[in-house]
Write a protein that holds these residues in place. Structure first.
Motif, PDB file in Angstrom:
ATOM      1  N   VAL A  75     -16.944  27.395  23.813  1.00 49.34           N
ATOM      2  CA  VAL A  75     -17.033  26.284  23.405  1.00 49.34           C
ATOM      3  C   VAL A  75     -15.917  25.290  23.364  1.00 49.34           C
ATOM      4  N   THR A  76     -16.109  23.976  23.546  1.00 51.41           N
ATOM      5  CA  THR A  76     -15.105  22.946  23.646  1.00 51.41           C
ATOM      6  C   THR A  76     -15.815  21.835  22.891  1.00 51.41           C
ATOM      7  N   HIS A  77     -14.780  20.840  22.421  1.00 54.24           N
ATOM      8  CA  HIS A  77     -15.251  19.680  21.472  1.00 54.24           C
ATOM      9  C   HIS A  77     -14.698  18.626  22.307  1.00 54.24           C
ATOM     10  N   PHE A  78     -15.444  17.515  22.497  1.00 57.58           N
ATOM     11  CA  PHE A  78     -15.098  16.119  23.095  1.00 57.58           C
ATOM     12  C   PHE A  78     -15.922  15.183  22.543  1.00 57.58           C
ATOM     13  N   PRO A  79     -15.036  14.116  22.779  1.00 62.18           N
ATOM     14  CA  PRO A  79     -16.008  12.777  22.045  1.00 62.18           C
ATOM     15  C   PRO A  79     -16.954  12.430  23.163  1.00 62.18           C
ATOM     16  N   GLY A  80     -18.300  12.174  22.330  1.00 68.62           N
ATOM     17  CA  GLY A  80     -19.296  11.516  22.966  1.00 68.62           C
ATOM     18  C   GLY A  80     -19.231  10.221  22.943  1.00 68.62           C
ATOM     19  N   ASN A  82     -20.643   7.653  21.685  1.00 68.11           N
ATOM     20  CA  ASN A  82     -20.496   7.192  20.406  1.00 68.11           C
ATOM     21  C   ASN A  82     -19.296   7.353  19.776  1.00 68.11           C
ATOM     22  N   GLY A  83     -18.395   8.017  20.310  1.00 69.21           N
ATOM     23  CA  GLY A  83     -16.858   8.085  19.960  1.00 69.21           C
ATOM     24  C   GLY A  83     -17.053   9.373  18.824  1.00 69.21           C
ATOM     25  N   ALA A  84     -18.037   9.709  18.426  1.00 70.24           N
ATOM     26  CA  ALA A  84     -17.923  11.373  17.732  1.00 70.24           C
ATOM     27  C   ALA A  84     -17.621  12.534  18.700  1.00 70.24           C
ATOM     28  N   THR A  85     -16.935  13.314  17.835  1.00 66.88           N
ATOM     29  CA  THR A  85     -16.830  14.530  18.801  1.00 66.88           C
ATOM     30  C   THR A  85     -18.005  15.725  18.465  1.00 66.88           C
ATOM     31  N   ALA A  86     -18.302  16.155  19.742  1.00 68.89           N
ATOM     32  CA  ALA A  86     -19.418  17.166  19.777  1.00 68.89           C
ATOM     33  C   ALA A  86     -19.040  18.495  20.389  1.00 68.89           C
ATOM     34  N   PRO A  87     -19.771  19.223  20.174  1.00 64.55           N
ATOM     35  CA  PRO A  87     -19.454  20.716  20.914  1.00 64.55           C
ATOM     36  C   PRO A  87     -20.290  20.808  22.245  1.00 64.55           C
ATOM     37  N   TYR A  88     -19.532  21.157  23.127  1.00 61.61           N
ATOM     38  CA  TYR A  88     -20.312  21.538  24.270  1.00 61.61           C
ATOM     39  C   TYR A  88     -19.965  23.048  24.786  1.00 61.61           C
ATOM     40  N   TYR A  89     -20.810  23.762  25.589  1.00 59.99           N
ATOM     41  CA  TYR A  89     -20.912  25.038  25.729  1.00 59.99           C
ATOM     42  C   TYR A  89     -20.901  25.573  27.399  1.00 59.99           C
ATOM     43  N   CYS A  90     -20.178  26.670  27.464  1.00 59.79           N
ATOM     44  CA  CYS A  90     -20.059  27.044  28.860  1.00 59.79           C
ATOM     45  C   CYS A  90     -20.417  28.496  28.660  1.00 59.79           C
ATOM     46  N   PRO A  91     -21.406  29.112  29.472  1.00 59.64           N
ATOM     47  CA  PRO A  91     -21.776  30.455  29.322  1.00 59.64           C
ATOM     48  C   PRO A  91     -20.695  31.133  30.545  1.00 59.64           C
TER      49      PRO A  91
END
Length: 282
Positions: A75-80, A82-91
């Protein structure tokens, strides 16, 4: 800058290029696996992967393939946008990646050595454990690439020194550096470098490597993010100017500035050739 004590020094140096996507980019079954792991810290995931690898390497009978091991998700977190940080996933897609690695090894090695490293009985057992449907989907959309003994120069063409950078340390040693950027930016940078190399140095292997990487990135959604994970080699090179040196070198080639290109290459070579020579050291 973050710190974590769960990182042991692996062998050899391995670096990774990963694509992370939002939760809704995955199938329902994959989302269930992700949701079970999304609260786990990155350091613990890295430790679990290394422990699994050591267990496979220490088996009394040579068998490098995973045996029904749980699929790990990073899991990594990155600004979307809209500026809000969101989670992204890498299997992790370990079963698929080990299959492809074994096929690559089979092409590069000949004779009895390949049978010692990857016995036929182990391959057959691994194939029997694979789900043909999910295997085909994972091959078509592989989220992780790896490289040993250094970060490939083609990866540096995707990132910029101003991109989000995380430095992970343990007892004063840099255990890894992770650089993350939006996939659209990486594709644009890759395409620009491909166009410049096609003009200035069409014979370079870097052109083919970058072309293939851009085609791979185009498989993913445009709201994905890309991560270059140096791995433990970061302790030898950080702080690292390689992204800038690769960019300047490619620009110099496109402008027929051979002195500028040579200067960029010298800086890269002084940094990375000693590390790659470790692969041949005894």
């Amino acid at each position: 800058m973050s710190r974590g004590g769960a990182h042991a020094r692996p062998f050899p140096y391995v670096s990774y290029l990963r694509v992370y996507e939002p939760l809704d980019a995955f199938s329902d079954a994959q989302q269930l696996v992700i949701l079970q792991q999304r609260s786990r810290g990155r350091g613990l995931t890295e430790s679990m992967e290394q422990e699994q690898s050591l267990r496979r390497a220490m088996r009394p009978v040579s068998d490098p393939f995973p045996h029904h091991e749980p699929e790990l998700v990073r899991v990594t977190h990155f600004p979307g946008v809209n500026g809000a940080t969101a989670p992204y996933y890498c299997p992790n897609q370990l079963a698929v990646r080990t299959t492809l690695a074994a096929e690559s090894l089979d092409q590069s090695l000949r004779g009895p050595l390949i049978d010692v490293l990857v016995p036929e009985v182990a391959r057959e057992a691994h194939q029997a454990r694979l789900d043909p449907d999910t295997f085909a989907d994972s091959v078509a959309k592989l989220h992780t690439r790896s490289a040993t003994w250094g970060v490939p120069f083609a990866w540096f063409a995707l990132i910029h020194e101003d991109d989000l950078t995380e430095v992970v340390e343990d007892d004063g040693r840099v255990t890894t550096v992770r650089v993350t950027a939006r996939i659209g930016d990486c594709i644009d940078r890759g395409r620009r470098s491909v166009a410049q190399l096609a003009i200035g140095a069409p014979e370079m292997d870097l052109l083919d490597e970058l072309t293939e990487i851009v085609e791979w990135l185009e498989v993913f959604r445009r709201d994905a993010v890309v991560e270059v994970d140096y791995g433990p080699v970061a302790d030898r090179v950080f702080p690292d100017d390689s992204p800038m040196d690769v960019r300047l070198g490619i620009e110099s080639l496109a402008e027929a500035d051979m002195m500028g290109a040579a200067a960029s290459y010298r800086r890269l070579a002084s940094r990375w050739i000693p590390i790659r020579q470790l692969a041949r050291s005894s």
